[in-house]
Scaffold this motif. Sequence first.
Motif: not given
Length: 814
Positions: A354-359, A361-381
């Motif tokens: 959990x994040x404390x409620x007094x965090x 604004x702008x506190x980083x809570x998670x990092x996600x990574x997105x990937x698409x195996x397709x190429x070029x335009x099909x890969x733009x997420x």
Amino acid sequence: MEYKGLFAPSSMLVLASIFSHLVTTNGDITYSVPEEMKTGYVIGNLAKDLGIPVKTLSARKARLDLDDASMRYCDINVDAGELIVAQRIDREDLCGPSPICLLKYEIVLENPLELHHVIVEILDINDNSPMFASNVIELEIHESADKGTRFAINEAHDVDIGRNSVQSYRLQDNNHFSFVLHKNQGEGTYGELLLEQELDREQQQEMKLLLTATDGGTPRRSGTVVIHVTVLDANDNAPVFSQNVYKTSLPENSPVGTLVLRVNATDADEGTYGQVTYEFGRISRDVSKFFTLDSKTGNIFLDDSLDFERKSVYELGIKAKDALGLASFARVVIEIVDINDNAPIIHLKSLNSPIPENALPGTEVAIINVQDKDSEGNQQIRCAIHGNVPFKLNSSVKNYYSLVTTSELDRELVSEYNITISATDGGSPPLSSFKTIHMSVSDVNDNPPVFKEQFYRAYVPENNKPGLSICTVNAIDPDWRQNGTVFYSLVPREVHGVQVSSFLSINGETGVIHAVRSFDYEKFRSFKVHVIARDNGSPPLSSNVTVSVFITDENDNAPQILYPAPDGNSYMTEMVPKSALSGSLVSKVIAVDADSGQNAWLSYHIVKSPDPGLFTIDLHSGEIRMQRDIAEVDNTRQNLIISVKDNGQPSLSTTCTLYLVISDNLSEISELMETAHNEDTSKLTFYLIISLVSVSTIFFTFIILVLAVKFCQRKKPRLLFDGAVTIPSAYLPPNYAEVEGAGTLRSSYNYDTYLTTGSRTSDFKFVTSYNENSLPTISTLRKGNEDDIDGFLLDTRVSEEVCCSYIHIKGKYG
Ligand SMILES: *[C@@H]1O[C@H](CO)[C@@H](O)[C@H](O)[C@H]1NC(C)=O
Ligand SMILES: *[C@@H]1O[C@H](CO)[C@@H](O)[C@H](O)[C@H]1NC(C)=O
Ligand SMILES: *[C@@H]1O[C@H](CO)[C@@H](O)[C@H](O)[C@H]1NC(C)=O
Ligand SMILES: *[C@@H]1O[C@H](CO)[C@@H](O)[C@H](O)[C@H]1NC(C)=O
Ligand SMILES: *[C@@H]1O[C@H](CO)[C@@H](O)[C@H](O)[C@H]1NC(C)=O
Ligand SMILES: *[C@@H]1O[C@H](CO)[C@@H](O)[C@H](O)[C@H]1NC(C)=O
């Protein structure tokens, strides 16, 4: 076969001379004649040559003696004595290839019989053209034939002989062959085709060469033959692909069985030499899994589902070979075209939950990574957050997003978030995927307990049992667990000089406030305590509330009679002048009630009177008046028993006895008083002694008082209490100073409530409103015992403007 005689002589002559010579030696006549001469052609002058006169010939029956009539080529013209051609002579018929062709005749003459030998030599003429055995010479030559290879050609044949036979050959101009004539000693000639230049069937499958054979005759004759050269195939050609590299592209979602490409190799050779089969050249197994090759047609088919993401380009080596194994190679490059068949994948790389409620604004809570195996335009997420949550995605690094808060959080409002993140690629149609991040908000002790009420009032009836719960305070703290656990406590302070804890206690958990002791309304009517609600956080937060405790009255106090002193304890006797008239005020019962309100609302009744018609008491004021004039017969001693009742439920009452003496003689009174108390029990002897002392003191005081009244107010000599009476302060509630506000008595605590009401004609005067300071300093209760009043001292100063004397009443209750 026309013989041209013009040209014959010279050559003939030569031959003739030879044969003549021969003849000469043999004695025979020899002629030569070209073949094919016309019938009648004169071969020679026989007559002359024989030396026989022409005229005799006929007579002598000159004739050619022939064995075989069919061979009669020549005949004798007897008329001219000439040897003539009788029949077509074909030398070639007659003699074939023999170079010398002779016809031998015997000429018979009769009369006298003479026999001559005549030899006719048939001379060749060029009457035959060279001839080939056939019109066409079929020649099959392998294209692989080496240069210099010879191919025998049947020579041309000319039945003529000698020069008239074939003398030369000439081959039609061509690129490949020349003609060579061989003259072998004894074997004649033969011709050969010499391969000067290799053949190529693929260039020229066949050729027709005209071979001309020419003899040496005059004129020359020639014969031709067509040499038909068929170029036989040799496997000299490898298959040739139409392209070195075949390129094609294939969508990755192509179904199995799709025709990918057709390779085409052609082999210039014929037949089996030209039959091309295809196979894969060097190829790895993972590639061969995907494609099949039709060995006959060169069609490449897809054999397995492709995946652009695993391999995007396939290179196949294709081998084409003919039956004898000549092969060539080509490359096939298959580029797989990406199809948007992979949805983006969202990886949660880190999560601070959990994040404390007094965090902030702008506190980083998670990092996600997105990937698409397709190429070029099909890969733009593109990533987005769904719903109205105070989070946003901040794209810092490519394909990485940090989830940051956009506003302050409040666990008490929203304690957990389901943040749905969608990732959509740029394909068409686009593919999306979703991920829900569960985020909980941890508590911070940011909320103090809050009381439900702004202040509390508790009403406690007096005389309560200790331990009675009088009130419940309740505070809410929305924080979590110990941060929201509320404990109650009383703020220590003094109330009426006593620690509040000796009055009240509070249950720390439930907020129930208990009375520790029994309260007495008559001592104090209200007090305030502060209750603190404190949570268990660290540091704790608290808030406080005021609890006002009001003690409510109960009818626990019986009316108290101030005057006259209650039964058996007063020896005061009032004197009623005999001259008292009907309606005149005789006395007044003064009673107070420590309670308040109805509980203090007093009413007066005469309970017992020796002469009921003589006196009346005012129900409300307690004033006793004459009901009629006193008669001589009336008893001088009139003892009235008066009951004072309050209005409580149940009501309490007190009785007192008023001793009245109808007399004008003071000395009479003392006698009466002695007799009045004769019935007192012996038990009270001790008290009586004291009482007597007291009574006598009072008595004298009373006398003084009466005298004083008489002196001061001559106009109303019969009224004993016709003046202002100050109410003893002992009957004021003890807490009168504990009034709300600045010590001012509330109007509801008006003095009227303490006094007899309804005294329309009362002469009592009261101060209607005063404060503590305005009270006479001596009007204080001297408390002997705190719990109940077992005695009091009344020290009342009568208003000086009314009377300059003192009323001093001193009493004691048993
Ligand atoms: C192969 O190519 C040759 C010449 O380019 C053409 O004539 C022939 O039809 C092609 N064969 C196939 C099967 O395409
Ligand atoms: C978003 O990322 C940028 C850098 O890419 C950074 O400067 C900015 O502070 C970030 N914003 C938040 C709210 O974290
Ligand atoms: C979040 O999702 C979980 C599980 O799907 C569910 O139990 C919970 O109630 C959700 N919370 C909110 C605030 O929607
Ligand atoms: C209570 O609040 C404090 C901060 O004020 C926090 O550290 C603690 O974890 C909270 N306790 C609970 C049970 O949430
Ligand atoms: C009670 O609360 C008030 C303000 O709400 C504060 O000023 C006071 O100090 C508090 N009293 C105690 C005893 O905590
Ligand atoms: C008063 O009473 C006494 C005795 O009872 C009597 O002796 C006296 O004369 C009386 N005085 C008057 C003035 O009547």
